[in-house]
Structures are given as structure tokens and as C-alpha cells.
Design a protein around this motif. Structure first.
Motif, PDB file in Angstrom:
ATOM      1  N   PRO A 117       0.878  -1.130   0.143  1.00  0.00           N
ATOM      2  CA  PRO A 117       0.010   0.021  -0.090  1.00  0.00           C
ATOM      3  C   PRO A 117       0.675   1.290   0.016  1.00  0.00           C
ATOM      4  N   VAL A 118       0.451   2.243  -0.767  1.00  0.00           N
ATOM      5  CA  VAL A 118       1.392   3.481  -0.934  1.00  0.00           C
ATOM      6  C   VAL A 118       1.651   4.165   0.477  1.00  0.00           C
ATOM      7  N   GLU A 119       0.752   4.022   1.336  1.00  0.00           N
ATOM      8  CA  GLU A 119       0.999   4.537   2.972  1.00  0.00           C
ATOM      9  C   GLU A 119       2.070   3.880   3.367  1.00  0.00           C
ATOM     10  N   SER A 120       2.061   2.558   3.138  1.00  0.00           N
ATOM     11  CA  SER A 120       3.389   1.814   3.985  1.00  0.00           C
ATOM     12  C   SER A 120       4.579   2.233   3.439  1.00  0.00           C
ATOM     13  N   VAL A 121       4.643   2.298   1.910  1.00  0.00           N
ATOM     14  CA  VAL A 121       5.651   2.677   1.217  1.00  0.00           C
ATOM     15  C   VAL A 121       6.396   4.072   1.753  1.00  0.00           C
ATOM     16  N   ILE A 122       5.135   4.904   2.072  1.00  0.00           N
ATOM     17  CA  ILE A 122       5.766   6.355   2.459  1.00  0.00           C
ATOM     18  C   ILE A 122       6.386   6.216   3.839  1.00  0.00           C
ATOM     19  N   ALA A 123       5.615   5.340   4.660  1.00  0.00           N
ATOM     20  CA  ALA A 123       6.112   5.213   6.101  1.00  0.00           C
ATOM     21  C   ALA A 123       7.555   4.671   6.006  1.00  0.00           C
ATOM     22  N   ASP A 178       7.892  13.123  -1.490  1.00  0.00           N
ATOM     23  CA  ASP A 178       6.926  14.155  -1.876  1.00  0.00           C
ATOM     24  C   ASP A 178       6.232  13.908  -3.217  1.00  0.00           C
ATOM     25  N   ASP A 179       6.729  13.045  -4.308  1.00  0.00           N
ATOM     26  CA  ASP A 179       5.945  12.825  -5.308  1.00  0.00           C
ATOM     27  C   ASP A 179       4.770  11.784  -4.835  1.00  0.00           C
ATOM     28  N   LEU A 180       5.123  10.719  -3.913  1.00  0.00           N
ATOM     29  CA  LEU A 180       3.946   9.790  -3.721  1.00  0.00           C
ATOM     30  C   LEU A 180       2.957  10.522  -2.829  1.00  0.00           C
ATOM     31  N   VAL A 181       3.218  11.639  -1.836  1.00  0.00           N
ATOM     32  CA  VAL A 181       2.534  12.308  -1.163  1.00  0.00           C
ATOM     33  C   VAL A 181       1.401  13.187  -1.921  1.00  0.00           C
TER      34      VAL A 181
END
Length: 193
Positions: A117-123, A178-181
Motif C-alpha cells: 500500500p502507498v501509505e506503507s511505502v511512504i512510511a 514528496d511525489d508519492l504524497v
């Protein structure tokens, strides 16, 4: 026997220490740890003993004597041979002058992170950046320490290199975050090919 350009990083570190003067493997291990070279080379006492033994069989080092202190086991002192010096300088020249793909794991994980999940990747990326920034602080402390001791810069060029690479790594990952967020890198609308 001709010098082998295929010396492992640990063999290079061992030969480099012996180029400074005769010593025994346990003292080599202590010196590598003291100099924080264990950040560059995976080193354990057992692997260092095996490496020195292999270098001796190859004719790159030779035993100069054994000593015993108290109840401790005998320690064999080694010195580098002319052949070892040639092998060391050839391998260093090869390492410094020839880029090699070392197949680090992180690009594999990053390339496959779309499975999370994108949230996991960001974290996870934020966690990694935090650890990289902590390493940068450690490298800065090391640079201040060797500078204060008056150690010539030629002996710690690796610290400067590692710091620059870590800084570039952190900056690149912060831009990815930044690009993911922001959604610049979308997680939902791209189809797997």
C-alpha cells in the motif's frame, strides 16, 4: 603465482593493515573496528582468520612468529609479502578505476514496492531516510574526529564519499516521498504490464 585481482574486500582490508606493519588477525580485527572500517567491510574474527589463512596459502602474507600472553591462545603474527603488495595495489586500482554493479537489495525492494500500500511505502521510505540521516550524523562525527586528530584526508576519503552518497540517497528518497504524497506518482491509475 601471479597476483589475483579477485581479492575480497576483507582480503584487501587485511592486506592494507599488513602493509602498515606485521600484526596478528585479532589485532587486525580490533583495528578495523576501531577505525569503523566494519562499516565498509563485513568483518568477524572468524572470517578474518580464514581470510588471512587463505592469503598465506596464496603467498600474499607469511607468518613471522607466534606469541602467547598469559592464558590466551597463541597468536601468529603475519607480514605482507612482495606478491601481496602487488596484489593489493592491483586490486585497489581495479576497485577505484572500474565501476561494478554490486547488486544492492534496495533497488529491488523499491522497484517492487508497488506491491505494498502507498501509505506503507511512504512510511517505510521516511523510516529509511531517518536512518540515513542518522548515518550522515555519524559520518560527520567521524570526519570531525579524524580532522581533530590531524589524520591526513587521504586516509578518510571513504568517509567523504559515503557521506556524499548518503546525502544524495536521502535527497532522492525525500523527493520520491514528496511525489508519492502529492500524487505525482500515482498508485491506483497505472495498470501492471
Amino acid at each position: 603465482m601471479t597476483p589475483s585481482p579477485s581479492l575480497t574486500p576483507l582480503a584487501v582490508a587485511a592486506l592494507a593493515l599488513l602493509a602498515e606493519g606485521p600484526t596478528h588477525p585479532y589485532e587486525m580485527y580490533q583495528t578495523l573496528v576501531l577505525r569503523s572500517e566494519d562499516r565498509l567491510v563485513k568483518v568477524r574474527p572468524g572470517s578474518l582468520y580464514h581470510t588471512v589463512d587463505r592469503l598465506a596459502r596464496q603467498g600474499y602474507v607469511r607468518a613471522t612468529g607466534t606469541e602467547r600472553e598469559g592464558n590466551r591462545p597463541e597468536r601468529t603474527t603475519y607480514e605482507i609479502t612482495e606478491q601481496g603488495t602487488r596484489a593489493l595495489t592491483e586490486r585497489i586500482a581495479d576497485i577505484v578505476g572500474t565501476p561494478v554493479n554490486e547488486y544492492p537489495e534496495f533497488p529491488v525492494g523499491l522497484g517492487e514496492s508497488h506491491n505494498l500500500p502507498v501509505e506503507s511505502v511512504i512510511a517505510l521510505l521516511r523510516q529509511r531516510v531517518s536512518l540515513i540521516r542518522a548515518d550522515i550524523e555519524t559520518l560527520d562525527d567521524a570526519e570531525r574526529s579524524v580532522t581533530a586528530k590531524g589524520l591526513p584526508a587521504r586516509y578518510w576519503m571513504d568517509v567523504r564519499y559515503l557521506r556524499a552518497m548518503a546525502e544524495a540517497d536521502a535527497a532522492t528518497l525525500e523527493a520520491l516521498i514528496d511525489d508519492l504524497v502529492s500524487g505525482e506518482i500515482s498508485w491506483d491509475d497505472e495498470k501492471k504490464q
